[in-house]
Design a protein around this motif. Structure first.
Motif, mmCIF file in Angstrom:
data_model
loop_
_atom_site.group_PDB
_atom_site.id
_atom_site.type_symbol
_atom_site.label_atom_id
_atom_site.label_comp_id
_atom_site.label_asym_id
_atom_site.label_seq_id
_atom_site.Cartn_x
_atom_site.Cartn_y
_atom_site.Cartn_z
ATOM 1 N N TRP A 35 0.829 -1.197 0.000
ATOM 2 C CA TRP A 35 0.000 0.000 0.000
ATOM 3 C C TRP A 35 0.869 1.254 0.000
ATOM 4 N N TYR A 36 0.466 2.214 -0.810
ATOM 5 C CA TYR A 36 1.038 3.546 -0.819
ATOM 6 C C TYR A 36 -0.070 4.531 -0.497
ATOM 7 N N ARG A 37 0.307 5.757 -0.186
ATOM 8 C CA ARG A 37 -0.693 6.805 0.007
ATOM 9 C C ARG A 37 -0.159 8.122 -0.520
ATOM 10 N N GLN A 38 -1.091 8.974 -0.889
ATOM 11 C CA GLN A 38 -0.735 10.301 -1.383
ATOM 12 C C GLN A 38 -1.682 11.331 -0.799
ATOM 13 N N ALA A 39 -1.118 12.227 -0.021
ATOM 14 C CA ALA A 39 -1.889 13.316 0.565
ATOM 15 C C ALA A 39 -1.836 14.518 -0.386
ATOM 16 N N LEU A 46 5.352 5.102 0.409
ATOM 17 C CA LEU A 46 5.090 3.730 0.801
ATOM 18 C C LEU A 46 4.540 3.695 2.216
ATOM 19 N N VAL A 47 3.492 2.921 2.419
ATOM 20 C CA VAL A 47 2.924 2.724 3.749
ATOM 21 C C VAL A 47 3.368 1.369 4.302
ATOM 22 N N ALA A 48 3.145 0.312 3.531
ATOM 23 C CA ALA A 48 3.497 -1.030 3.982
ATOM 24 C C ALA A 48 3.618 -1.938 2.769
ATOM 25 N N VAL A 62 3.803 4.715 10.506
ATOM 26 C CA VAL A 62 2.639 3.856 10.764
ATOM 27 C C VAL A 62 2.979 2.632 11.597
ATOM 28 N N LYS A 63 4.245 2.440 11.921
ATOM 29 C CA LYS A 63 4.643 1.272 12.712
ATOM 30 C C LYS A 63 3.908 1.253 14.039
ATOM 31 N N GLY A 64 3.391 0.089 14.388
ATOM 32 C CA GLY A 64 2.650 -0.066 15.632
ATOM 33 C C GLY A 64 1.185 0.288 15.526
ATOM 34 N N ARG A 65 0.782 0.898 14.408
ATOM 35 C CA ARG A 65 -0.618 1.289 14.228
ATOM 36 C C ARG A 65 -1.269 0.555 13.063
ATOM 37 N N PHE A 66 -0.516 0.311 12.016
ATOM 38 C CA PHE A 66 -1.041 -0.344 10.813
ATOM 39 C C PHE A 66 -0.496 -1.764 10.716
ATOM 40 N N THR A 67 -1.315 -2.651 10.152
ATOM 41 C CA THR A 67 -0.894 -4.030 9.930
ATOM 42 C C THR A 67 -1.286 -4.458 8.524
ATOM 43 N N ILE A 68 -0.312 -4.913 7.761
ATOM 44 C CA ILE A 68 -0.588 -5.448 6.432
ATOM 45 C C ILE A 68 -0.664 -6.967 6.536
ATOM 46 N N SER A 69 -1.593 -7.548 5.787
ATOM 47 C CA SER A 69 -1.740 -9.000 5.789
ATOM 48 C C SER A 69 -2.214 -9.456 4.414
ATOM 49 N N ARG A 70 -2.176 -10.748 4.237
ATOM 50 C CA ARG A 70 -2.526 -11.306 2.930
ATOM 51 C C ARG A 70 -3.330 -12.576 3.130
ATOM 52 N N ASP A 71 -4.407 -12.709 2.378
ATOM 53 C CA ASP A 71 -5.212 -13.927 2.362
ATOM 54 C C ASP A 71 -4.975 -14.596 1.008
ATOM 55 N N ASN A 72 -4.175 -15.638 1.021
ATOM 56 C CA ASN A 72 -3.796 -16.283 -0.248
ATOM 57 C C ASN A 72 -5.000 -16.924 -0.939
ATOM 58 N N ALA A 73 -5.921 -17.467 -0.173
ATOM 59 C CA ALA A 73 -7.088 -18.121 -0.765
ATOM 60 C C ALA A 73 -7.968 -17.116 -1.507
ATOM 61 N N SER A 83 -5.739 3.484 15.441
ATOM 62 C CA SER A 83 -5.246 4.745 16.030
ATOM 63 C C SER A 83 -4.981 5.779 14.938
ATOM 64 N N LEU A 84 -5.944 5.935 14.063
ATOM 65 C CA LEU A 84 -5.762 6.838 12.935
ATOM 66 C C LEU A 84 -5.627 8.281 13.392
ATOM 67 N N GLU A 85 -4.794 9.010 12.656
ATOM 68 C CA GLU A 85 -4.499 10.411 12.950
ATOM 69 C C GLU A 85 -4.865 11.261 11.738
ATOM 70 N N PRO A 86 -5.129 12.536 11.947
ATOM 71 C CA PRO A 86 -5.434 13.408 10.800
ATOM 72 C C PRO A 86 -4.338 13.356 9.728
ATOM 73 N N GLU A 87 -3.106 13.133 10.144
ATOM 74 C CA GLU A 87 -1.994 13.066 9.192
ATOM 75 C C GLU A 87 -2.062 11.833 8.293
ATOM 76 N N ASP A 88 -2.923 10.887 8.616
ATOM 77 C CA ASP A 88 -3.099 9.695 7.778
ATOM 78 C C ASP A 88 -4.066 9.957 6.620
ATOM 79 N N THR A 89 -4.682 11.120 6.612
ATOM 80 C CA THR A 89 -5.613 11.457 5.533
ATOM 81 C C THR A 89 -4.886 11.470 4.194
ATOM 82 N N ALA A 90 -5.391 10.676 3.258
ATOM 83 C CA ALA A 90 -4.755 10.551 1.949
ATOM 84 C C ALA A 90 -5.590 9.619 1.084
#
Length: 114
Positions: A35-39, A46-48, A62-73, A83-90
């Motif tokens: 995932w990437y983001r653009q404000a 790059l986010v994760a 975003v460390k400690g607040r965001f988690t990336i995961s994958r469902d292969n199926a 714990s979203l913050e206004p600075e995460d707006t994008a």
């Protein structure tokens, strides 16, 4: 290759959202995705990311607040955002690197505001 992102929205500071990115035409588990983001007024960042072997990287912001995961199926990558913050707006974009190219989803807006 098509990436379909979903899950954005408006949330108050301290809230949570989960973004999803479903892929077709490429297999997430065999390639690098993330995932990437653009404000507004800023460069895309790059986010994760998650690699085929399971290695995961996060932006320091975003460390400690965001988690990336994958469902292969489901051939889907997720981004759990807590714990979203206004600075995460994008606009958040999912992507995958494969077949010698980088592919992007359409973007989903995340707005953190009270």
């Amino acid at each position: 290759v098509q990436l379909q992102a979903s899950g954005g929205g408006l949330v108050q500071p301290g809230g949570s959202l989960r973004l999803s990115c479903a892929a077709s035409g490429i297999i997430f588990s065999m390639n690098a995705g993330g995932w990437y983001r653009q404000a507004p007024g800023k460069q895309r960042e790059l986010v994760a990311s998650i690699f085929s072997g399971g290695l995961i990287n996060y932006a320091d912001s975003v460390k400690g607040r965001f988690t990336i995961s994958r469902d292969n199926a489901k051939n889907t990558v997720y981004l759990q955002m807590n714990s979203l913050e206004p600075e995460d707006t994008a606009v958040y974009y999912c992507n995958v690197v494969g077949y010698g190219s980088r592919y992007w989803g359409q973007g989903t807006q995340v707005t953190v505001s009270s």
